[in-house]
Enzyme design. Structure first.
Site, PDB file in Angstrom:
ATOM      1  N   GLY A  15      -6.618   8.385   1.214  1.00  0.00           N
ATOM      2  CA  GLY A  15      -6.085   8.642   2.377  1.00  0.00           C
ATOM      3  C   GLY A  15      -6.991   9.575   3.325  1.00  0.00           C
ATOM      4  O   GLY A  15      -6.878   9.392   4.419  1.00  0.00           O
ATOM      5  N   GLU A  70      -7.117  16.796   2.726  1.00  0.00           N
ATOM      6  CA  GLU A  70      -6.139  15.733   2.247  1.00  0.00           C
ATOM      7  C   GLU A  70      -5.486  15.244   3.541  1.00  0.00           C
ATOM      8  O   GLU A  70      -5.912  15.600   4.619  1.00  0.00           O
ATOM      9  CB  GLU A  70      -4.819  16.609   1.490  1.00  0.00           C
ATOM     10  CG  GLU A  70      -3.803  15.935   1.027  1.00  0.00           C
ATOM     11  CD  GLU A  70      -3.909  14.675   0.304  1.00  0.00           C
ATOM     12  OE1 GLU A  70      -4.661  13.961   0.644  1.00  0.00           O
ATOM     13  OE2 GLU A  70      -3.482  14.910  -0.935  1.00  0.00           O
ATOM     14  N   ASP A  71      -4.871  13.915   3.099  1.00  0.00           N
ATOM     15  CA  ASP A  71      -4.331  13.199   4.337  1.00  0.00           C
ATOM     16  C   ASP A  71      -2.914  14.017   5.078  1.00  0.00           C
ATOM     17  O   ASP A  71      -2.931  13.925   6.139  1.00  0.00           O
ATOM     18  CB  ASP A  71      -4.373  11.780   4.052  1.00  0.00           C
ATOM     19  CG  ASP A  71      -3.206  11.506   2.831  1.00  0.00           C
ATOM     20  OD1 ASP A  71      -2.878  12.403   2.264  1.00  0.00           O
ATOM     21  OD2 ASP A  71      -3.125  10.322   2.451  1.00  0.00           O
ATOM     22  N   ASP A 100       3.229  16.584   1.780  1.00  0.00           N
ATOM     23  CA  ASP A 100       4.664  16.210   1.996  1.00  0.00           C
ATOM     24  C   ASP A 100       5.323  17.150   1.042  1.00  0.00           C
ATOM     25  O   ASP A 100       5.976  18.567   1.371  1.00  0.00           O
ATOM     26  CB  ASP A 100       4.808  14.697   1.367  1.00  0.00           C
ATOM     27  CG  ASP A 100       6.187  14.267   1.391  1.00  0.00           C
ATOM     28  OD1 ASP A 100       6.974  14.623   2.397  1.00  0.00           O
ATOM     29  OD2 ASP A 100       6.664  13.545   0.625  1.00  0.00           O
ATOM     30  N   LYS A 138       4.134  17.741   6.600  1.00  0.00           N
ATOM     31  CA  LYS A 138       5.442  17.377   6.838  1.00  0.00           C
ATOM     32  C   LYS A 138       6.349  18.664   6.155  1.00  0.00           C
ATOM     33  O   LYS A 138       6.728  18.641   5.229  1.00  0.00           O
ATOM     34  CB  LYS A 138       6.041  16.311   6.129  1.00  0.00           C
ATOM     35  CG  LYS A 138       5.637  14.789   6.765  1.00  0.00           C
ATOM     36  CD  LYS A 138       6.433  13.939   5.894  1.00  0.00           C
ATOM     37  CE  LYS A 138       5.874  12.452   6.100  1.00  0.00           C
ATOM     38  NZ  LYS A 138       6.340  11.583   5.295  1.00  0.00           N
ATOM     39  N   PHE A 152       7.888   7.883   7.618  1.00  0.00           N
ATOM     40  CA  PHE A 152       6.769   7.645   7.006  1.00  0.00           C
ATOM     41  C   PHE A 152       5.707   7.123   8.038  1.00  0.00           C
ATOM     42  O   PHE A 152       5.863   6.310   8.864  1.00  0.00           O
ATOM     43  CB  PHE A 152       7.134   6.618   6.123  1.00  0.00           C
ATOM     44  CG  PHE A 152       6.060   6.208   4.856  1.00  0.00           C
ATOM     45  CD1 PHE A 152       6.260   7.119   3.780  1.00  0.00           C
ATOM     46  CD2 PHE A 152       5.245   5.305   5.331  1.00  0.00           C
ATOM     47  CE1 PHE A 152       5.148   6.579   2.877  1.00  0.00           C
ATOM     48  CE2 PHE A 152       4.069   4.756   4.349  1.00  0.00           C
ATOM     49  CZ  PHE A 152       4.205   5.698   3.132  1.00  0.00           C
ATOM     50  N   ASP A 203      -1.751   4.780   4.152  1.00  0.00           N
ATOM     51  CA  ASP A 203      -1.284   3.255   3.959  1.00  0.00           C
ATOM     52  C   ASP A 203       0.017   3.192   3.608  1.00  0.00           C
ATOM     53  O   ASP A 203       0.652   4.215   3.512  1.00  0.00           O
ATOM     54  CB  ASP A 203      -2.191   2.942   2.870  1.00  0.00           C
ATOM     55  CG  ASP A 203      -1.589   3.477   1.516  1.00  0.00           C
ATOM     56  OD1 ASP A 203      -1.340   4.767   1.517  1.00  0.00           O
ATOM     57  OD2 ASP A 203      -1.057   2.908   0.561  1.00  0.00           O
ATOM     58  N   ARG A 219      -4.497   1.087   6.693  1.00  0.00           N
ATOM     59  CA  ARG A 219      -5.337   2.683   6.627  1.00  0.00           C
ATOM     60  C   ARG A 219      -6.267   2.492   7.884  1.00  0.00           C
ATOM     61  O   ARG A 219      -6.755   3.405   8.173  1.00  0.00           O
ATOM     62  CB  ARG A 219      -6.271   2.413   5.193  1.00  0.00           C
ATOM     63  CG  ARG A 219      -5.433   2.775   4.185  1.00  0.00           C
ATOM     64  CD  ARG A 219      -6.439   3.191   3.004  1.00  0.00           C
ATOM     65  NE  ARG A 219      -5.617   3.067   1.573  1.00  0.00           N
ATOM     66  CZ  ARG A 219      -5.034   4.026   0.960  1.00  0.00           C
ATOM     67  NH1 ARG A 219      -4.884   5.051   1.705  1.00  0.00           N
ATOM     68  NH2 ARG A 219      -4.607   3.662  -0.284  1.00  0.00           N
TER      69      ARG A 219
HETATM   70  P1  5GP Z   1       3.160  15.230  -1.986  1.00  0.00           P
HETATM   71  O1  5GP Z   1       2.761  15.471  -3.245  1.00  0.00           O
HETATM   72  O2  5GP Z   1       2.865  16.451  -1.080  1.00  0.00           O
HETATM   73  O3  5GP Z   1       4.678  15.148  -1.917  1.00  0.00           O
HETATM   74  O4  5GP Z   1       2.591  13.771  -1.612  1.00  0.00           O
HETATM   75  C1  5GP Z   1       1.444  13.900  -0.839  1.00  0.00           C
HETATM   76  C2  5GP Z   1       0.775  12.511  -0.766  1.00  0.00           C
HETATM   77  O5  5GP Z   1       2.371  11.368  -0.651  1.00  0.00           O
HETATM   78  C3  5GP Z   1       0.137  12.014   0.261  1.00  0.00           C
HETATM   79  O6  5GP Z   1      -1.089  12.150  -0.288  1.00  0.00           O
HETATM   80  C4  5GP Z   1       0.405  10.715   0.462  1.00  0.00           C
HETATM   81  O7  5GP Z   1      -0.451   9.891  -0.506  1.00  0.00           O
HETATM   82  C5  5GP Z   1       1.742  10.493   0.183  1.00  0.00           C
HETATM   83  N1  5GP Z   1       2.504  10.519   1.634  1.00  0.00           N
HETATM   84  C6  5GP Z   1       3.587  11.417   1.901  1.00  0.00           C
HETATM   85  N2  5GP Z   1       3.974  11.119   3.283  1.00  0.00           N
HETATM   86  C7  5GP Z   1       3.437   9.938   3.622  1.00  0.00           C
HETATM   87  C8  5GP Z   1       3.465   9.246   4.790  1.00  0.00           C
HETATM   88  O8  5GP Z   1       4.094   9.525   5.721  1.00  0.00           O
HETATM   89  N3  5GP Z   1       2.836   8.349   4.736  1.00  0.00           N
HETATM   90  C9  5GP Z   1       1.946   7.709   3.890  1.00  0.00           C
HETATM   91  N4  5GP Z   1       1.295   6.679   4.055  1.00  0.00           N
HETATM   92  N5  5GP Z   1       1.553   8.468   2.627  1.00  0.00           N
HETATM   93  C10 5GP Z   1       2.441   9.740   2.423  1.00  0.00           C
END
Ligand code: 5GP
Length: 183
Positions: A48, A103-104, A107, A135, A156, A163, A169
């Protein structure tokens, strides 16, 4: 044939806004590291973060090294377990290096908590985080990014590297995915 229009609810961040913000972040990173006179190793989290990383590094005006890591969450994909598996590891050593993780999106924060602790345990000199999107209201663990492109609501999103089931992407801007696609 899949079409972007069928998946997009509404555009959230434009190409122009992304370009402008990347320039600002690049300047900030340059200023923060330029007097350290030490190496900076940028670690991109596949897949990502690829678009963000390639645009961001071009705005950083000091030489940096680049490496990549790929991780996945164990178990059920809809509930982040916090247990992360390294699928592709770094090729460079991190010991005694200044690391900037790119990082992308953050969350819950579980993925980045694992990665940053893992890099510290390998002896990194410093570990900072740059995330394209944040977020913040979804956070479960205390992870803060040092550089944030945009704070976004709990929706989302797809595009600019992000993706949905490996599609979208290459959308050149960020959009909210239609709920009907995943509900
Ligand atoms: P965390 O461990 O912070 O919960 O997860 C982060 C990962 O969740 C990101 O690297 C991504 O892969 C995925 N993710 C969380 N929110 C989104 C979103 O709104 N869109 C997409 N495409 N991926 C997300």
């Amino acid at each position: 044939m899949k079409k972007f229009e069928d998946a997009i609810d509404y555009p959230l961040i434009t190409k122009e806004e992304i370009k402008k913000r990347n320039r600002e972040l690049g300047q900030q990173i340059t200023n923060d590291y330029k007097n350290k006179n030490e190496n900076l190793l940028i670690i991109g989290i596949l897949r990502g973060a690829v678009m963000f990383l390639t645009d961001l590094v071009k705005e950083i005006e000091i030489p940096v090294q680049i490496d990549f890591m790929a991780v996945s969450s164990y178990g059920n994909s809809s509930t982040s377990s916090g247990i992360v598996r390294i699928i592709k590891d770094l090729e460079e050593e991190v010991e005694d290096k200044n690391i900037l993780i790119v990082e992308d999106i953050i969350d819950t924060g579980l993925t980045l908590k694992y990665i940053s602790e893992n890099l510290k345990a390998r002896g990194a000199k410093s570990v900072r985080i740059a995330t394209f999107l944040d977020k913040i209201e979804r956070r479960k663990v205390d992870v803060r990014a040092d550089y944030v492109g945009f704070n976004i609501p709990d929706e989302f999103v797809i595009g600019y590297g992000l993706d949905y089931a490996q599609d979208y992407r290459n959308l050149p801007y960020v959009a909210v995915l239609k709920h009907s696609i995943y509900e």
